[in-house]
Design a protein around this motif. Structure first.
Motif, mmCIF file in Angstrom:
data_model
loop_
_atom_site.group_PDB
_atom_site.id
_atom_site.type_symbol
_atom_site.label_atom_id
_atom_site.label_comp_id
_atom_site.label_asym_id
_atom_site.label_seq_id
_atom_site.Cartn_x
_atom_site.Cartn_y
_atom_site.Cartn_z
ATOM 1 N N UNK A 62 5.452 10.669 1.089
ATOM 2 C CA UNK A 62 4.104 11.088 0.696
ATOM 3 C C UNK A 62 3.051 10.303 1.471
ATOM 4 N N UNK A 63 1.850 10.790 1.401
ATOM 5 C CA UNK A 63 0.741 10.071 2.027
ATOM 6 C C UNK A 63 0.521 8.757 1.284
ATOM 7 N N UNK B 224 6.308 1.478 2.554
ATOM 8 C CA UNK B 224 6.268 2.931 2.346
ATOM 9 C C UNK B 224 5.722 3.656 3.565
ATOM 10 N N UNK B 225 4.731 3.059 4.205
ATOM 11 C CA UNK B 225 4.180 3.688 5.404
ATOM 12 C C UNK B 225 5.195 3.691 6.548
ATOM 13 N N UNK C 60 -1.778 5.234 -3.610
ATOM 14 C CA UNK C 60 -2.626 4.113 -3.209
ATOM 15 C C UNK C 60 -1.886 2.835 -3.572
ATOM 16 N N UNK C 61 -1.618 2.016 -2.594
ATOM 17 C CA UNK C 61 -0.853 0.788 -2.799
ATOM 18 C C UNK C 61 -1.455 -0.311 -1.933
ATOM 19 N N UNK C 62 -0.757 -1.453 -1.875
ATOM 20 C CA UNK C 62 -1.297 -2.589 -1.121
ATOM 21 C C UNK C 62 -0.150 -3.484 -0.676
ATOM 22 N N UNK C 63 -0.454 -4.369 0.243
ATOM 23 C CA UNK C 63 0.475 -5.416 0.660
ATOM 24 C C UNK C 63 1.796 -4.908 1.195
#
Length: 311
Positions: free
Chosen positions: A43-44, A25-26, A16-19
Motif C-alpha cells: 500500500x501507499x 514498508x516503503x 501513515x507511519x514513521x521511523x
C-alpha cells in the motif's frame, strides 16, 4: 487491517507511519503473518498527512495517549465528509456526543484534556470501532497477528448511516467480521471491561493474559476491578450482555499474550493509563461510585509509568 484491506483490494489504502517501520514498508512492503501464512502487500506508505491528502475515512489506530498530540496532524486529513474511525482502546473522546440525558455533550477530561481533541476532531465525524484482534509489530514492516478477526462498528447516535455501511462492507470484503451495532457504547465497555484490569495488572506484574486469568490472586483482583467498573457503567446506562466470569474466560482464550500496555512498558513507550483506567476513576467520581480497587491500582500504575518514563 491495512494489510488485509490492501490484499483484498477492498479499499485504496494509505498508511501513515514513521521511523524504521515506515522505511521498512516503503522498501519491502507490509508483511502480515497470520495463522502461519505470510502475506506481503504494497500500500501507499507516507510520513505526513500532507503527503496523504484528504481521505474518505481516517482510521485512528494510535494509542489513546498519543491522540492529543497527533490531533493537529490528523485534522489535515479531513475533507468535507471525512469520517474519523476511532479504533482506539478505552473510552473515546466523543463518548458523550449524542449521549442524551444529563451528561450529553460532556467532555471526557482523561482523554480530551481541555477539549482540544474535540475541537480538532469534531465528535460528529466519529465512528466507533472496537478492535478485537491481538497483534504486534514483530519487527519494522512486519505484523504478527495471533488472535481475532472482528472490528465492531457503531455510530454515536446509533443510526445505520451510509458511511458506516460502506466501511463495514469494505472490512467484510477484506475477510473481517464487521458488525454494526446500535449501542456501540455497550460494546466499548465490554472490551474496556477487560482492558481496565488486565492491562494495568500485566504492567505491574509482567504477567501474560493466561497467568492473570488463571485462578488465583491476580484473577481475583481483576474480577474485583471489573465488578467496580460494571457498577459505574450501569450507572451510565450501559448494558453488559455477558457476566464478568464469561468476560474473563474470553480473555483466557487469547493465551500467553502480552497486553499492549505491557508491550509499551517493555519498549519504553507511553502507556494508556488514563484512557483505560484513569477514565474509570473519572466516571466513578461522575456517578458517585467508590471503586477502591480501581483507584488503588491506578495510583500504582501511575507511579510505575512515571518511574519508567512511560506516562
Amino acid at each position: 487491517m491495512a494489510a488485509k484491506l490492501a490484499a483484498a483490494e477492498a479499499a485504496e489504502v494509505t498508511i501513515i507511519a514513521r521511523g524504521p517501520h515506515l522505511a521498512a514498508m516503503q522498501a519491502n512492503g507490509l508483511k502480515l503473518i497470520s495463522e502461519g501464512i505470510e502475506t506481503v502487500v504494497h500500500p501507499r506508505c507516507v510520513a505526513t498527512p500532507e503527503e496523504a491528502g484528504p481521505q474518505d475515512a481516517v482510521i485512528i489506530t494510535l494509542k489513546a495517549v498519543g491522540l492529543p498530540g497527533a490531533a493537529p496532524q490528523i485534522a489535515k486529513l479531513l475533507g468535507p465528509e471525512t469520517a474519523i474511525v476511532s479504533a482506539v482502546n478505552g473510552i473515546p473522546w466523543w463518548y458523550f456526543y449524542k449521549f442524551g440525558g444529563e451528561f450529553d455533550g460532556r467532555r471526557v477530561e482523561s482523554v480530551d484534556p481541555g477539549g482540544e481533541v474535540s475541537r480538532l476532531l469534531p465528535p460528529e465525524r466519529a465512528i466507533g470501532c472496537i478492535v478485537y484482534p491481538a497483534a504486534e509489530v514483530a519487527e519494522p514492516g512486519v505484523i504478527e497477528h495471533t488472535y481475532g478477526d472482528r472490528f465492531t462498528l457503531g455510530e454515536p447516535s446509533g443510526e445505520r448511516t451510509p458511511r458506516i455501511e460502506a466501511l463495514a462492507k469494505a472490512l467484510v470484503a477484506a475477510g473481517f467480521k464487521a458488525p454494526v451495532r446500535p449501542k456501540i457504547r455497550d460494546e466499548i465497555w465490554v472490551k474496556l471491561w477487560g482492558n481496565l484490569a488486565f492491562n494495568p495488572i500485566s504492567a505491574l506484574t509482567s504477567a501474560t493474559l493466561d497467568v492473570i486469568t488463571a485462578p488465583g490472586e491476580l484473577r481475583d483482583l481483576a474480577r474485583a476491578m471489573m465488578l467496580e467498573a460494571q457498577e459505574i457503567g450501569q450507572a451510565l446506562g450501559v448494558r453488559f450482555a455477558i457476566d464478568v466470569d464469561k468476560r474473563i474466560a474470553g480473555a483466557a482464550e487469547v493465551g500467553a499474550h502480552r497486553t499492549s500496555m505491557l508491550q509499551d512498558l517493555e519498549r519504553g513507550r507511553p502507556m494508556e493509563v488514563e484512557a483505560l483506567l484513569g477514565v474509570i476513576v473519572e466516571f466513578a467520581e461522575l456517578t458517585g461510585r467508590p471503586a477502591p480497587n480501581c483507584r488503588t491500582v491506578l495510583a500504582l500504575l501511575r507511579a510505575r509509568a512515571r518511574a519508567a518514563g512511560c506516562l
